[in-house]
Design a protein around this motif. Sequence first.
Motif, PDB file in Angstrom:
ATOM      1  N   LEU A   1       0.845  -1.204   0.000  1.00  0.00           N
ATOM      2  CA  LEU A   1       0.000   0.000   0.000  1.00  0.00           C
ATOM      3  C   LEU A   1       0.876   1.248   0.000  1.00  0.00           C
ATOM      4  O   LEU A   1       0.643   2.185  -0.759  1.00  0.00           O
ATOM      5  CB  LEU A   1      -0.920   0.006   1.229  1.00  0.00           C
ATOM      6  CG  LEU A   1      -2.003  -1.088   1.302  1.00  0.00           C
ATOM      7  CD1 LEU A   1      -2.711  -1.053   2.652  1.00  0.00           C
ATOM      8  CD2 LEU A   1      -3.007  -0.959   0.174  1.00  0.00           C
ATOM      9  N   GLY A   2       1.904   1.232   0.854  1.00  0.00           N
ATOM     10  CA  GLY A   2       2.808   2.385   0.956  1.00  0.00           C
ATOM     11  C   GLY A   2       3.528   2.662  -0.351  1.00  0.00           C
ATOM     12  O   GLY A   2       3.596   3.814  -0.802  1.00  0.00           O
ATOM     13  N   GLU A   3       4.038   1.602  -0.966  1.00  0.00           N
ATOM     14  CA  GLU A   3       4.791   1.774  -2.226  1.00  0.00           C
ATOM     15  C   GLU A   3       3.917   2.324  -3.341  1.00  0.00           C
ATOM     16  O   GLU A   3       4.397   2.962  -4.266  1.00  0.00           O
ATOM     17  CB  GLU A   3       5.396   0.426  -2.654  1.00  0.00           C
ATOM     18  CG  GLU A   3       6.652   0.076  -1.843  1.00  0.00           C
ATOM     19  CD  GLU A   3       7.059  -1.384  -1.987  1.00  0.00           C
ATOM     20  OE1 GLU A   3       6.447  -2.099  -2.813  1.00  0.00           O
ATOM     21  OE2 GLU A   3       7.983  -1.808  -1.258  1.00  0.00           O
ATOM     22  N   ASN A   4       2.619   2.060  -3.256  1.00  0.00           N
ATOM     23  CA  ASN A   4       1.706   2.530  -4.299  1.00  0.00           C
ATOM     24  C   ASN A   4       0.936   3.788  -3.891  1.00  0.00           C
ATOM     25  O   ASN A   4       0.014   4.213  -4.580  1.00  0.00           O
ATOM     26  CB  ASN A   4       0.729   1.410  -4.680  1.00  0.00           C
ATOM     27  CG  ASN A   4       1.450   0.295  -5.430  1.00  0.00           C
ATOM     28  OD1 ASN A   4       1.765   0.438  -6.604  1.00  0.00           O
ATOM     29  ND2 ASN A   4       1.759  -0.789  -4.742  1.00  0.00           N
ATOM     30  N   GLY A   5       1.338   4.361  -2.748  1.00  0.00           N
ATOM     31  CA  GLY A   5       0.740   5.629  -2.314  1.00  0.00           C
ATOM     32  C   GLY A   5      -0.738   5.527  -1.979  1.00  0.00           C
ATOM     33  O   GLY A   5      -1.497   6.470  -2.213  1.00  0.00           O
ATOM     34  N   ILE A   6      -1.162   4.371  -1.454  1.00  0.00           N
ATOM     35  CA  ILE A   6      -2.581   4.180  -1.143  1.00  0.00           C
ATOM     36  C   ILE A   6      -2.809   4.445   0.350  1.00  0.00           C
ATOM     37  O   ILE A   6      -2.205   3.787   1.197  1.00  0.00           O
ATOM     38  CB  ILE A   6      -3.037   2.758  -1.547  1.00  0.00           C
ATOM     39  CG1 ILE A   6      -3.006   2.652  -3.069  1.00  0.00           C
ATOM     40  CG2 ILE A   6      -4.438   2.456  -1.022  1.00  0.00           C
ATOM     41  CD1 ILE A   6      -2.841   1.294  -3.619  1.00  0.00           C
ATOM     42  N   PRO A   7      -3.663   5.424   0.678  1.00  0.00           N
ATOM     43  CA  PRO A   7      -3.897   5.744   2.096  1.00  0.00           C
ATOM     44  C   PRO A   7      -4.534   4.563   2.813  1.00  0.00           C
ATOM     45  O   PRO A   7      -5.408   3.894   2.254  1.00  0.00           O
ATOM     46  CB  PRO A   7      -4.873   6.929   2.059  1.00  0.00           C
ATOM     47  CG  PRO A   7      -5.008   7.323   0.639  1.00  0.00           C
ATOM     48  CD  PRO A   7      -4.496   6.224  -0.225  1.00  0.00           C
ATOM     49  N   PHE A   8      -4.108   4.315   4.053  1.00  0.00           N
ATOM     50  CA  PHE A   8      -4.742   3.242   4.818  1.00  0.00           C
ATOM     51  C   PHE A   8      -4.755   3.575   6.301  1.00  0.00           C
ATOM     52  O   PHE A   8      -3.971   4.391   6.786  1.00  0.00           O
ATOM     53  CB  PHE A   8      -4.051   1.892   4.558  1.00  0.00           C
ATOM     54  CG  PHE A   8      -2.670   1.751   5.151  1.00  0.00           C
ATOM     55  CD1 PHE A   8      -2.476   1.140   6.379  1.00  0.00           C
ATOM     56  CD2 PHE A   8      -1.545   2.222   4.457  1.00  0.00           C
ATOM     57  CE1 PHE A   8      -1.198   0.993   6.910  1.00  0.00           C
ATOM     58  CE2 PHE A   8      -0.270   2.083   4.977  1.00  0.00           C
ATOM     59  CZ  PHE A   8      -0.099   1.466   6.215  1.00  0.00           C
ATOM     60  N   ALA A   9      -5.676   2.937   6.997  1.00  0.00           N
ATOM     61  CA  ALA A   9      -5.754   3.017   8.452  1.00  0.00           C
ATOM     62  C   ALA A   9      -5.746   1.583   8.962  1.00  0.00           C
ATOM     63  O   ALA A   9      -6.131   0.661   8.239  1.00  0.00           O
ATOM     64  CB  ALA A   9      -7.034   3.730   8.881  1.00  0.00           C
ATOM     65  N   ILE A  10      -5.286   1.398  10.199  1.00  0.00           N
ATOM     66  CA  ILE A  10      -5.263   0.056  10.779  1.00  0.00           C
ATOM     67  C   ILE A  10      -6.384  -0.065  11.806  1.00  0.00           C
ATOM     68  O   ILE A  10      -6.547   0.811  12.654  1.00  0.00           O
ATOM     69  CB  ILE A  10      -3.901  -0.228  11.454  1.00  0.00           C
ATOM     70  CG1 ILE A  10      -2.792  -0.259  10.395  1.00  0.00           C
ATOM     71  CG2 ILE A  10      -3.942  -1.556  12.217  1.00  0.00           C
ATOM     72  CD1 ILE A  10      -1.385  -0.423  10.966  1.00  0.00           C
ATOM     73  N   ILE A  11      -7.169  -1.130  11.677  1.00  0.00           N
ATOM     74  CA  ILE A  11      -8.214  -1.407  12.662  1.00  0.00           C
ATOM     75  C   ILE A  11      -7.876  -2.721  13.352  1.00  0.00           C
ATOM     76  O   ILE A  11      -7.874  -3.779  12.723  1.00  0.00           O
ATOM     77  CB  ILE A  11      -9.602  -1.495  11.993  1.00  0.00           C
ATOM     78  CG1 ILE A  11      -9.961  -0.170  11.305  1.00  0.00           C
ATOM     79  CG2 ILE A  11     -10.660  -1.866  13.036  1.00  0.00           C
ATOM     80  CD1 ILE A  11     -11.332  -0.147  10.660  1.00  0.00           C
ATOM     81  N   PHE A  12      -7.534  -2.633  14.622  1.00  0.00           N
ATOM     82  CA  PHE A  12      -7.277  -3.852  15.388  1.00  0.00           C
ATOM     83  C   PHE A  12      -8.622  -4.435  15.826  1.00  0.00           C
ATOM     84  O   PHE A  12      -9.476  -3.708  16.336  1.00  0.00           O
ATOM     85  CB  PHE A  12      -6.408  -3.538  16.609  1.00  0.00           C
ATOM     86  CG  PHE A  12      -4.996  -3.180  16.253  1.00  0.00           C
ATOM     87  CD1 PHE A  12      -4.061  -4.167  15.971  1.00  0.00           C
ATOM     88  CD2 PHE A  12      -4.594  -1.853  16.192  1.00  0.00           C
ATOM     89  CE1 PHE A  12      -2.748  -3.836  15.627  1.00  0.00           C
ATOM     90  CE2 PHE A  12      -3.292  -1.505  15.848  1.00  0.00           C
ATOM     91  CZ  PHE A  12      -2.369  -2.512  15.566  1.00  0.00           C
ATOM     92  N   THR A  13      -8.796  -5.744  15.631  1.00  0.00           N
ATOM     93  CA  THR A  13     -10.077  -6.390  15.930  1.00  0.00           C
ATOM     94  C   THR A  13      -9.962  -7.307  17.156  1.00  0.00           C
ATOM     95  O   THR A  13      -8.863  -7.573  17.642  1.00  0.00           O
ATOM     96  CB  THR A  13     -10.538  -7.239  14.730  1.00  0.00           C
ATOM     97  OG1 THR A  13      -9.557  -8.255  14.477  1.00  0.00           O
ATOM     98  CG2 THR A  13     -10.722  -6.400  13.470  1.00  0.00           C
ATOM     99  N   LYS A  14     -11.126  -7.767  17.613  1.00  0.00           N
ATOM    100  CA  LYS A  14     -11.227  -8.802  18.669  1.00  0.00           C
ATOM    101  C   LYS A  14     -10.603  -8.371  19.993  1.00  0.00           C
ATOM    102  O   LYS A  14      -9.974  -9.169  20.684  1.00  0.00           O
ATOM    103  CB  LYS A  14     -10.623 -10.125  18.187  1.00  0.00           C
ATOM    104  CG  LYS A  14     -11.228 -10.605  16.862  1.00  0.00           C
ATOM    105  CD  LYS A  14     -10.801 -12.002  16.481  1.00  0.00           C
ATOM    106  CE  LYS A  14     -11.406 -12.398  15.150  1.00  0.00           C
ATOM    107  NZ  LYS A  14     -11.203 -13.765  14.750  1.00  0.00           N
TER     108      LYS A  14
END
Length: 198
Positions: A127-140
């Motif tokens: 994702l980083g190499e392709n410049g795609i924004p992301f957020a992390i959602i920790f589950t459980k």
Amino acid sequence: MKAEYVISNPDWRMCPDTKLPEYAFIGRSNVGKSSLINMLTQQKGLAKTSSKPGKTLLINHFLIDERWYIVDLPGYGYARIGKVGLEKLQKLINGYIMNRPQLTCVMLLIDSRHEPQKIDLEFMQMLGENGIPFAIIFTKLDKITQRQWGINFKLYKQRLLQDWEELPPMFATSADKGTGRDEVLQYIESINEQLKQQ
């Protein structure tokens, strides 16, 4: 909140022809993706949950308040579907992520009970190499003690700081308890507001 299932399909080129922002939910198989989507929308059977990993093999679109989409992507790394199946899945996921102009942010789900996993770190790298924004959602979050969660979260931050100068937004959630729902939805709304002003 109004949430409705719109369409499932095997190729990003067949996704709905709209200008609405899309938030793609993805993670390893069995990370609790369908449960989280149902918790966020407060509709129990909206995304089909299964005790068997690898249930979602299509791109699923859910329209939220007629303003934006939750996109349920297949889980990655499920070995049981075999090499050919995995390659097909990879193609489907990458096709959507790399080519879909409406993709606004990837919501990357990670099981809070585990230490940093290679497969998740590699996905972030892509994702980083392709410049795609992301957020992390920790589950459980309800399946782990607060102390253990504190340890795992610290490990994650330390590991990510080896590769990233700036950490992505992170949210801690429990589908069973409803933890983190407001924070995730507020984050999405804040992005939608920014988009309106552009």
